[in-house]
Motif scaffolding. Structure first.
Motif, short mmCIF file in Angstrom:
data_model
loop_
_atom_site.label_atom_id
_atom_site.label_comp_id
_atom_site.label_asym_id
_atom_site.label_seq_id
_atom_site.Cartn_x
_atom_site.Cartn_y
_atom_site.Cartn_z
N ARG A 33 0.93 -1.09 -0.29
CA ARG A 33 0.01 -0.02 0.11
C ARG A 33 0.88 1.20 -0.12
O ARG A 33 1.53 1.31 0.84
CB ARG A 33 -0.88 0.13 1.25
N LEU A 34 0.89 2.10 -1.07
CA LEU A 34 1.56 3.26 -1.03
C LEU A 34 0.74 4.45 -1.15
O LEU A 34 -0.26 4.57 -1.97
CB LEU A 34 2.22 3.18 -2.36
N ASP A 35 0.85 5.51 -0.20
CA ASP A 35 0.08 6.47 -0.19
C ASP A 35 1.07 7.81 -0.11
O ASP A 35 1.91 8.03 0.97
CB ASP A 35 -0.68 6.37 1.22
N LEU A 36 1.01 8.76 -1.03
CA LEU A 36 1.69 9.86 -1.04
C LEU A 36 0.76 11.00 -1.16
O LEU A 36 -0.15 11.15 -1.93
CB LEU A 36 2.47 9.78 -2.41
N PHE A 37 0.94 11.88 -0.12
CA PHE A 37 0.00 13.07 0.04
C PHE A 37 0.99 14.29 0.41
O PHE A 37 1.44 14.57 1.25
CB PHE A 37 -0.79 12.82 1.09
N PHE A 38 1.22 15.10 -0.71
CA PHE A 38 2.10 16.20 -0.58
C PHE A 38 1.34 17.58 -0.79
O PHE A 38 1.13 17.90 -1.83
CB PHE A 38 3.32 16.10 -1.49
N SER B 56 4.58 -4.66 -9.06
CA SER B 56 3.40 -5.29 -9.34
C SER B 56 2.76 -6.01 -8.31
O SER B 56 1.50 -6.53 -8.22
CB SER B 56 3.78 -6.38 -10.45
N LEU B 57 3.40 -5.96 -6.77
CA LEU B 57 2.82 -6.64 -5.92
C LEU B 57 1.86 -5.38 -5.22
O LEU B 57 1.22 -5.73 -4.08
CB LEU B 57 3.85 -6.98 -4.91
N LEU B 58 1.82 -4.28 -5.67
CA LEU B 58 1.09 -3.15 -5.04
C LEU B 58 -0.32 -3.57 -5.01
O LEU B 58 -0.97 -3.94 -5.86
CB LEU B 58 1.49 -1.89 -5.77
N LYS B 59 -1.09 -3.25 -4.10
CA LYS B 59 -2.50 -3.53 -3.88
C LYS B 59 -3.45 -2.16 -3.81
O LYS B 59 -4.51 -2.38 -4.19
CB LYS B 59 -2.67 -4.15 -2.60
#
Length: 472
Positions: free
Chosen positions: A135-140, A164-167
């Motif tokens: 899980r990748l969450d970028l909040f700038f 490719s494993l990102l959910k």
């Protein structure tokens, strides 16, 4: 003899038995804490110094920039940015030495950062991808021109295998093109949810032939976006905020599982929004509407096209600006034979400076009897049967942000009166703050002293209710 036994018991009681547990058990305990709390345990003793680094399957590196800026007084923006970058850099450097064997379940970055810090952010993302981030969450948070925003680095030609494993992927105030998004959707076959907020370079988006696990698409404030095509997808949920962007059109083809829709727009545009999603309205089970005031007149007609609707959620933004606005029109806005749950959230923005433009709009079958200014009313005979039929199947009502004001009390009373199948009412006095610089579906708890007063008021108001009223 008794004195010796008592001393042994006292010694056993004061022994640090937790620190005697194996590392595996301690790491399990620490993993239930937030990163900040787990790091704080390093001060306990040398035994605990590095244990927190073994729990780093979730790295939540979010810092509220506005709160920090206010707290630090006259500290310059650039200084705060450098402090944040230095902190993250040192943290990840220490973690790289430990080399945890577990995959990175969650990686979140949140601060006011521009493209000036791109090289650092790229390194942080490389670290997350190397640990097979899920899980990748970028909040700038940024008020920069688009050319100064950080650009998402991964696209065709630069796509690490581990990505490719990102959910789940959330990009907020991050530049990314529609082509890059489409490439991600085609190659991240485990991706379940994608959220884009103010992605400046996206002009068109195609969600075509996605993997069976991709279920949720969120789009908000993408000003350049003019078209979204969803075709041949097993998508279940769409969240769309169109404030400031009325030019975008959704084309939905062959989406049989789409049953959840969340929309936010100016009240005058809600009819347009619902018309745009008209092809999927009959299959909806859940509809969420975020609005600053009462919906437009045509919504009552449109909602009749949703015979399968089971849950209706209304989030009334900025509702703290006026306690005299009638909430009664919301009561009759949905007519669905399957409706079982109604949720009303009186959410609050950080600006308590929102100007109230409450209208005196009333439905034709309401008449004034006093109470909430001139807006309260009772149902006349010509509207009573229709309202009764609309809510005859309703089983649960939840009111979030309930403060016991007259307009709120009147709304709950009408549900009690006309909801013949109603068996559960939940009143939650806690307020939720929708901040202007945040995505529309990102909320923060706002603790206030009014909560205690609201609970006591609710207990008094519904002490003799015919059904059980749960007050959280």
């Amino acid at each position: 003899m008794a004195r010796v036994q008592r001393r042994r018991l006292e010694d056993d009681y004061t022994d640090d038995r937790i620190s005697m547990l194996p590392d595996e058990i301690l790491v399990l305990i620490l993993s239930s804490l937030s990163l900040k709390e787990a790091m704080a345990t390093s001060l306990l003793s040398s035994r605990w110094k590095n244990l927190w680094m073994l729990t780093s399957s979730k790295l939540d590196l979010r810092i509220d920039f506005l709160e920090t800026f206010k707290r630090m007084g006259n500290c310059e923006r650039h200084t705060l940015q450098c402090n944040y970058v230095g902190w993250v850099d040192r943290l990840l450097t220490r973690l790289q030495v430990v080399k945890p064997s577990t995959n990175l379940v969650e990686f979140r970055l949140s601060f006011n950062l521009s493209s000036s810090f791109a090289s650092w952010i790229d390194d942080w993302l490389s670290y997350a991808v190397s640990r097979k981030v899920e899980r990748l969450d970028l909040f700038f948070v940024a008020n920069y021109f688009e050319e100064k925003r950080y650009s998402f680095p991964y696209k065709e030609g630069n796509f690490p295998d581990n990505l490719s494993l990102l959910k789940r992927l959330s990009l907020h105030y991050v530049d990314v093109s529609g082509e890059a998004v489409a490439f991600m959707l085609g190659n991240c076959r485990l991706l379940e949810k994608l959220s884009l907020h103010q992605a400046g370079r996206v002009s068109s988006l195609e969600v075509v032939g996605t993997s069976p696990v991709f279920k949720c698409l969120g789009i908000s404030d993408c000003m350049r976006l003019v078209s979204v095509v969803v075709r041949g997808s097993e998508l279940v949920c769409i969240k769309y905020r169109a404030v400031g962007n009325v030019g975008c059109r959704f084309v939905l083809v062959d989406v049989p599982l789409l049953t959840q829709l969340s929309i936010q727009s100016e009240p005058c545009l809600l009819d347009f929004m619902l018309d745009m999603f008209g092809s999927v309205l009959p299959q909806l089970h859940t509809l969420e509407i975020y609005s600053t005031s009462i919906v437009s007149h045509g919504l009552n007609f449109v909602t009749k096209m949703m015979p399968n609707l089971k849950q209706f959620v209304v989030v009334r933004l900025g509702s703290d600006c006026c306690g005299k606005c009638s909430l009664m029109p919301w009561f009759s806005v949905v007519s669905s034979p399957c409706l079982q749950r109604f949720v009303f959230e009186a959410s609050h923005r950080e600006v308590s400076k929102i100007r109230c433009n409450c209208s005196t709009f009333q439905l034709p079958f309401l008449t004034d009897v006093g109470g909430v200014g001139d807006h309260d009313g009772v149902f006349l005979s010509r509207g009573r049967d229709r309202i009764h039929n609309s809510y005859s199947q309703l089983k649960e009502v939840e009111f979030i942000g309930y403060r016991g004001m007259s307009n709120q009390f009147q709304m709950i009373k009408q549900f009690l009166k006309y909801g013949t199948a109603l068996d559960k009412i939940i009143l939650d006095p806690r307020s939720f703050e929708h901040r202007l610089h945040m995505p529309w579906d990102r909320i923060y708890r706002n603790h206030t002293g009014d909560e205690i007063l609201a609970r006591n008021r609710a207990r008094d108001q519904f002490e003799n209710s015919r059904i059980n009223v749960t007050i959280l």
